[in-house]
Enzyme design. Structure first.
Site, PDB file in Angstrom:
ATOM      1  N   CYS A  75      -3.114  -6.188   0.686  1.00  0.00           N
ATOM      2  CA  CYS A  75      -1.848  -5.751   0.363  1.00  0.00           C
ATOM      3  C   CYS A  75      -0.461  -6.662   1.120  1.00  0.00           C
ATOM      4  O   CYS A  75      -0.454  -6.449   2.535  1.00  0.00           O
ATOM      5  CB  CYS A  75      -1.406  -4.259   0.562  1.00  0.00           C
ATOM      6  SG  CYS A  75       0.034  -3.613  -0.009  1.00  0.00           S
ATOM      7  N   HIS A 161      -5.837 -11.069  -8.919  1.00  0.00           N
ATOM      8  CA  HIS A 161      -4.845 -11.189  -9.881  1.00  0.00           C
ATOM      9  C   HIS A 161      -4.731 -11.737 -10.860  1.00  0.00           C
ATOM     10  O   HIS A 161      -5.613 -12.918 -11.003  1.00  0.00           O
ATOM     11  CB  HIS A 161      -3.541 -11.743  -9.011  1.00  0.00           C
ATOM     12  CG  HIS A 161      -2.960 -10.691  -7.954  1.00  0.00           C
ATOM     13  ND1 HIS A 161      -1.949  -9.982  -7.984  1.00  0.00           N
ATOM     14  CD2 HIS A 161      -3.351 -10.554  -6.655  1.00  0.00           C
ATOM     15  CE1 HIS A 161      -1.824  -9.180  -6.604  1.00  0.00           C
ATOM     16  NE2 HIS A 161      -2.614  -9.849  -6.024  1.00  0.00           N
ATOM     17  N   GLU A 215       0.277  -3.026 -10.976  1.00  0.00           N
ATOM     18  CA  GLU A 215      -0.775  -3.070  -9.940  1.00  0.00           C
ATOM     19  C   GLU A 215      -1.842  -2.266 -10.177  1.00  0.00           C
ATOM     20  O   GLU A 215      -1.881  -1.095 -10.759  1.00  0.00           O
ATOM     21  CB  GLU A 215      -0.048  -2.525  -8.620  1.00  0.00           C
ATOM     22  CG  GLU A 215       0.816  -3.399  -7.742  1.00  0.00           C
ATOM     23  CD  GLU A 215       0.933  -3.295  -6.353  1.00  0.00           C
ATOM     24  OE1 GLU A 215       0.138  -2.656  -5.709  1.00  0.00           O
ATOM     25  OE2 GLU A 215       1.816  -3.339  -5.989  1.00  0.00           O
ATOM     26  N   CYS A 224       5.358  -6.265  -5.285  1.00  0.00           N
ATOM     27  CA  CYS A 224       3.862  -6.608  -4.933  1.00  0.00           C
ATOM     28  C   CYS A 224       3.777  -7.990  -4.359  1.00  0.00           C
ATOM     29  O   CYS A 224       4.178  -9.043  -4.783  1.00  0.00           O
ATOM     30  CB  CYS A 224       3.179  -6.747  -6.323  1.00  0.00           C
ATOM     31  SG  CYS A 224       1.365  -7.027  -5.915  1.00  0.00           S
ATOM     32  N   GLY A 227       1.107 -10.187  -5.178  1.00  0.00           N
ATOM     33  CA  GLY A 227       1.386 -10.523  -6.747  1.00  0.00           C
ATOM     34  C   GLY A 227       2.313 -11.730  -6.805  1.00  0.00           C
ATOM     35  O   GLY A 227       2.406 -12.763  -7.468  1.00  0.00           O
TER      36      GLY A 227
HETATM   37  N1  LIG Z   1      -2.765  -2.734  -5.768  1.00  0.00           N
HETATM   38  C1  LIG Z   1      -3.226  -3.922  -4.963  1.00  0.00           C
HETATM   39  C2  LIG Z   1      -3.162  -3.485  -3.544  1.00  0.00           C
HETATM   40  C3  LIG Z   1      -1.514  -3.401  -3.106  1.00  0.00           C
HETATM   41  C4  LIG Z   1      -0.948  -4.746  -3.286  1.00  0.00           C
HETATM   42  C5  LIG Z   1       0.410  -4.717  -3.105  1.00  0.00           C
HETATM   43  N2  LIG Z   1       1.221  -3.688  -2.840  1.00  0.00           N
HETATM   44  C6  LIG Z   1       0.991  -5.850  -2.416  1.00  0.00           C
HETATM   45  O1  LIG Z   1       2.157  -6.117  -1.670  1.00  0.00           O
HETATM   46  O2  LIG Z   1       0.332  -7.137  -2.151  1.00  0.00           O
HETATM   47  C7  LIG Z   1      -4.839  -4.057  -5.397  1.00  0.00           C
HETATM   48  O3  LIG Z   1      -5.330  -2.918  -5.885  1.00  0.00           O
HETATM   49  O4  LIG Z   1      -5.316  -5.250  -5.192  1.00  0.00           O
END
Ligand SMILES: N[C@H](CCC[C@H](N)C(=O)O)C(=O)O
Length: 282
Positions: A75, A161, A215, A224, A227
């Site tokens: 994250c 991603h 997400e 994100c 992201g």
């Molecule tokens: N939902 C993402 C984790 C959090 C990523 C996001 N909050 C960031 O800042 O990178 C996943 O399931 O891989």
């Protein structure tokens, strides 16, 4: 059991941060889901856990749980808040912090202006890294969703991603991007056995993009970090972006730097502490 926590966010992507070094307890998936609930719990996109490292060369172990209780590999916005938190809590005095995650090591550098620069490692495009079911690595793949053929790029930043350029969707602005419709459909597409985060990218120039992310495990968030890294990495790989890109997300801006190939990708941005709290968990 009384649980102390700190509420933080990275550009509106919000977190409950818990120090499990000085507090010794374990949280079950069902407890994470209740804590994530914005009406019955604390409310967050992700829960960030600070633990002692398992690797003696690391300073901390950094664990991440989505609002649906799923534990994930990385994250990015959370990594910046992690650095701010361990310094504020005096769990370290270092301004360069090495953390281990399920997706690989990260190096967090707290800069003099308070922003945090994160070494996110090397983006991995091979489908097996996500995993994504495809017969080979390519800059973009066709994905059939509800009878519609979409053009997606895939990349792993430790977590998976899929990135879509809105020009391939026939829309001119991100506001018109079908995030609510295509986000969940791609997140749970059978070709992504571990599900996937879904980015919708508007390329403004070679040094600027706008981005929305649906997400995995949390839905659309205001920002994100991984992201943003994923969108820029796929854009650079397709020859559409330069090596340093400003990413405009609904919650604010990140700077992503990547020289391509096997070089490491860097993300720089803010980390905000909102309040400290305590909650009784059973
Ligand atoms: N939902 C993402 C984790 C959090 C990523 C996001 N909050 C960031 O800042 O990178 C996943 O399931 O891989």
């Amino acid at each position: 059991m009384l649980l102390h926590f700190t509420k933080m966010h990275g550009l509106g992507n919000d977190f409950m941060v818990v120090d499990l070094i000085t507090q010794r307890l374990r949280l079950r998936d069902d407890q994470v889901r209740i804590l994530a609930d914005r009406h019955e719990g604390i409310g967050f996109d992700q829960l960030l856990i600070v633990e002692p490292p398992t690797d003696p060369d690391m300073d901390f172990r950094y664990r991440i749980f989505n609002a649906d209780g799923s534990e994930v590999e990385n994250c990015g916005n959370g990594a910046r808040c992690f650095a701010r938190f361990v310094l504020d809590q005096r769990l370290t005095h270092k301004r360069e912090i090495h953390v281990e995650t399920a997706g690989g090591p990260l190096i967090l550098k707290v800069e003099n202006d308070g922003r945090v620069r994160v070494d996110m490692g090397v983006p991995r495009f091979e489908p097996g890294a996500l995993p994504f079911e495809a017969n080979r690595d390519r800059p973009s793949h066709d994905l059939i969703v509800d009878g519609e053929t979409l053009e997606i790029s895939v990349v792993s930043l430790g977590n998976p991603h899929a990135v879509l350029r809105i020009d391939t969707l026939g829309v001119e602005t991100l506001d018109d991007a079908p995030v609510a419709r295509l986000g969940p459909a791609i997140e749970r597409h059978p070709r992504f056995p571990k599900r996937v985060n879904v980015g919708f990218m508007h390329i403004v120039s070679r040094r600027e993009i706008r981005l929305r992310v649906f997400e995995r495990g949390s839905g659309e968030t205001r920002a994100c970090g991984t992201g943003a890294c994923a969108a820029v990495a796929t854009g650079i790989r397709q020859g559409l972006l330069d090596a340093s890109v400003q990413v405009h997300l609904p919650g604010g801006e990140l700077t992503i730097d990547w020289a391509g190939g096997e070089s490491h990708l860097f993300m720089t941005g803010p980390a905000t502490r909102v309040f400290d709290g305590r909650i009784v968990i059973s």
